[in-house]
Design an enzyme around this catalytic site. Structure first.
Site, PDB file in Angstrom:
ATOM      1  N   ARG A 117      -7.985 -13.136   0.431  1.00  0.00           N
ATOM      2  CA  ARG A 117      -7.658 -14.385  -0.250  1.00  0.00           C
ATOM      3  C   ARG A 117      -6.390 -15.024   0.314  1.00  0.00           C
ATOM      4  NH1 ARG A 117      -9.598 -11.174  -4.387  1.00  0.00           N
ATOM      5  NH2 ARG A 117     -11.305 -12.076  -5.612  1.00  0.00           N
ATOM      6  N   GLU A 168      -5.273  -6.881  -5.384  1.00  0.00           N
ATOM      7  CA  GLU A 168      -5.379  -5.449  -5.105  1.00  0.00           C
ATOM      8  C   GLU A 168      -4.073  -4.690  -5.329  1.00  0.00           C
ATOM      9  OE1 GLU A 168      -8.818  -7.414  -3.171  1.00  0.00           O
ATOM     10  OE2 GLU A 168      -6.673  -7.841  -3.228  1.00  0.00           O
ATOM     11  N   HIS A 183     -17.648 -12.938   7.227  1.00  0.00           N
ATOM     12  CA  HIS A 183     -17.820 -12.572   5.822  1.00  0.00           C
ATOM     13  C   HIS A 183     -18.622 -13.660   5.114  1.00  0.00           C
ATOM     14  CE1 HIS A 183     -16.719 -11.439   1.676  1.00  0.00           C
ATOM     15  NE2 HIS A 183     -16.382 -10.272   2.176  1.00  0.00           N
ATOM     16  N   ASP A 199      -8.594  -0.056  -4.734  1.00  0.00           N
ATOM     17  CA  ASP A 199      -7.846  -1.054  -5.487  1.00  0.00           C
ATOM     18  C   ASP A 199      -8.690  -2.257  -5.879  1.00  0.00           C
ATOM     19  OD1 ASP A 199      -8.192  -2.280  -2.994  1.00  0.00           O
ATOM     20  OD2 ASP A 199      -6.195  -1.698  -2.320  1.00  0.00           O
ATOM     21  N   GLU A 244      -7.447   7.582  -2.595  1.00  0.00           N
ATOM     22  CA  GLU A 244      -6.600   6.650  -1.863  1.00  0.00           C
ATOM     23  C   GLU A 244      -5.466   6.150  -2.764  1.00  0.00           C
ATOM     24  OE1 GLU A 244      -7.738   3.711   1.731  1.00  0.00           O
ATOM     25  OE2 GLU A 244      -8.067   2.821  -0.229  1.00  0.00           O
ATOM     26  N   HIS A 249     -10.898 -11.925   5.816  1.00  0.00           N
ATOM     27  CA  HIS A 249     -11.597 -12.250   4.575  1.00  0.00           C
ATOM     28  C   HIS A 249     -10.683 -12.235   3.351  1.00  0.00           C
ATOM     29  CE1 HIS A 249     -11.421  -7.860   4.413  1.00  0.00           C
ATOM     30  NE2 HIS A 249     -11.560  -7.981   3.108  1.00  0.00           N
TER      31      HIS A 249
END
Length: 372
Positions: A212, A134, A243, A98, A120, A210
């Protein structure tokens, strides 16, 4: 007849999950010719993983720029991939997951009238803002794709409910299970990490964050909770591969830096990361991939998100959803410290994401689709 497959990837998770598929396709040169294209949406993170899994890169779109938006990434992928599609004239473009790379690659392929295969397929959180972007990327790819490789029966049912022709869906399992089992069988952690793990004799919490949606107050609140929990329990330690995004690094080092029994690590190679997870007493993460890796390793997981596109992890009993409140994380950690029977029972739970043969299943399905 040999079919030409263009496989597009750009991030570390895509490399991990596509590596078993590429190995299976490469093992059939009489059937498939591969063109491996990287967008380099991740650069520093992507190439070490490509080398580790033995994935050659034939073309690189080199889209990575400083402080860029998803729109800019998508525009550069569209612009860079178009001429390659015209030149190579593939029979199928294969994308995974995604990411913005996958979404833009699927759109470019659709506009060039090239069939798209989606590895996926069928993941849904039901909230277009979480994970962002995503969730919307994956729904757009479904609309653009011709062939759908779904990891679980739940994913298949989701696609059918959205109107996807069942004859274009294959139930395959998730290739991250293949990749993890391959790494366990063939790799060892670096000496430096092995020594560090040997020196930790406390209950180890492994943290990854990590996304958003976690940036800002939520992330700072979660980090403060974990700092207090470790500081108040001398038999607990925490390890966090940080990250590189400044939205993660800056608050992490401000809150967790220099705290006793908290180990802040640079991003790890895959064998090191798997070794770290194996050593964990508890995993705390907002990552989608970790929701699949934890049950493969028999590790309990607290998901730092309001929802998940992988309900199988919750339903199987391997994971619990924390939500967006650091107060909830605080309460759950305290409860598990008092009684860790749930944590200790994880090894008995079957993996809901497959048995390690997804790469072969996807290669078989691609061959069947193209022959059909």
């Amino acid at each position: 007849m040999v079919s030409r497959i263009l496989c597009l990837f750009g991030t570390r998770p895509e490399i991990i999950k596509l590596s078993p598929v590429l190995r299976a396709l490469e093992a059939r040169p009489e059937r498939f010719e591969l063109l491996r294209v990287s967008s380099s949406q991740h650069t520093d993170l992507l190439y070490p993983f490509a080398r580790h899994f033995g994935i050659g890169i034939d073309r690189d779109l080199d889209v990575m720029k400083e402080i860029q938006t998803p729109s800019q990434v998508a525009a550069r992928v569209l612009e860079g991939l178009g001429p390659i599609l015209d030149e190579a004239r593939p029979d199928l473009v294969l994308v995974q997951g995604d990411t913005t790379t996958a979404m833009a690659g699927a759109l470019a392929s659709f506009l060039h009238r090239v069939p798209v295969g989606h590895v996926e397929a069928g993941l849904r959180s039901g909230d277009p803002t979480s994970p962002f972007p995503e969730e919307t990327n994956r729904t757009l790819i479904t609309r653009l794709a011709t062939h759908h490789f779904a990891a679980t029966r739940h994913n298949v049912a989701t696609l059918v409910a959205e109107g996807v022709d069942p004859s274009r869906i294959s139930l395959t399992g998730n290739p991250i299970v293949d990749a993890l089992e391959y790494s366990l069988a063939n790799d060892r952690p670096t000496e430096s990490l092995a020594r560090r793990l040997d020196s930790i004799d406390q209950k180890l919490i492994v943290l990854t964050t990590h996304r958003r949606e976690s940036f800002g107050d939520v992330m700072r609140g979660n980090l403060e909770v974990l700092k207090r929990f470790v500081s108040s329990h001398r038999d607990v330690a925490l390890a966090f591969p940080v990250h590189p995004n400044p939205e993660v690094r800056v608050p992490t080092h401000a809150i967790l830096g220099g705290v006793e029994r908290i180990h802040l690590l640079e991003p790890l190679g895959y064998p090191d990361f798997i070794a770290l997870l194996q050593h964990a007493w508890l995993v705390v993460s907002d990552s989608g991939g970790v929701q699949e890796e934890a049950p493969t390793l028999g590790k309990a997981l607290l998901i730092l998100r309001d929802n998940t596109e992988r309900p199988e992890a919750i339903e199987s009993g391997v994971a619990r959803l924390v939500g967006g409140s650091p107060l909830t994380l605080d309460a759950m950690l305290a409860e598990l410290y008092r009684d860790d029977a749930w944590i200790r029972g994880q090894a008995q739970i079957p993996n809901p994401f497959g048995s390690g043969d997804a790469g072969e299943r996807i290669a078989d399905a691609i061959g069947s689709f193209l022959r059909g």
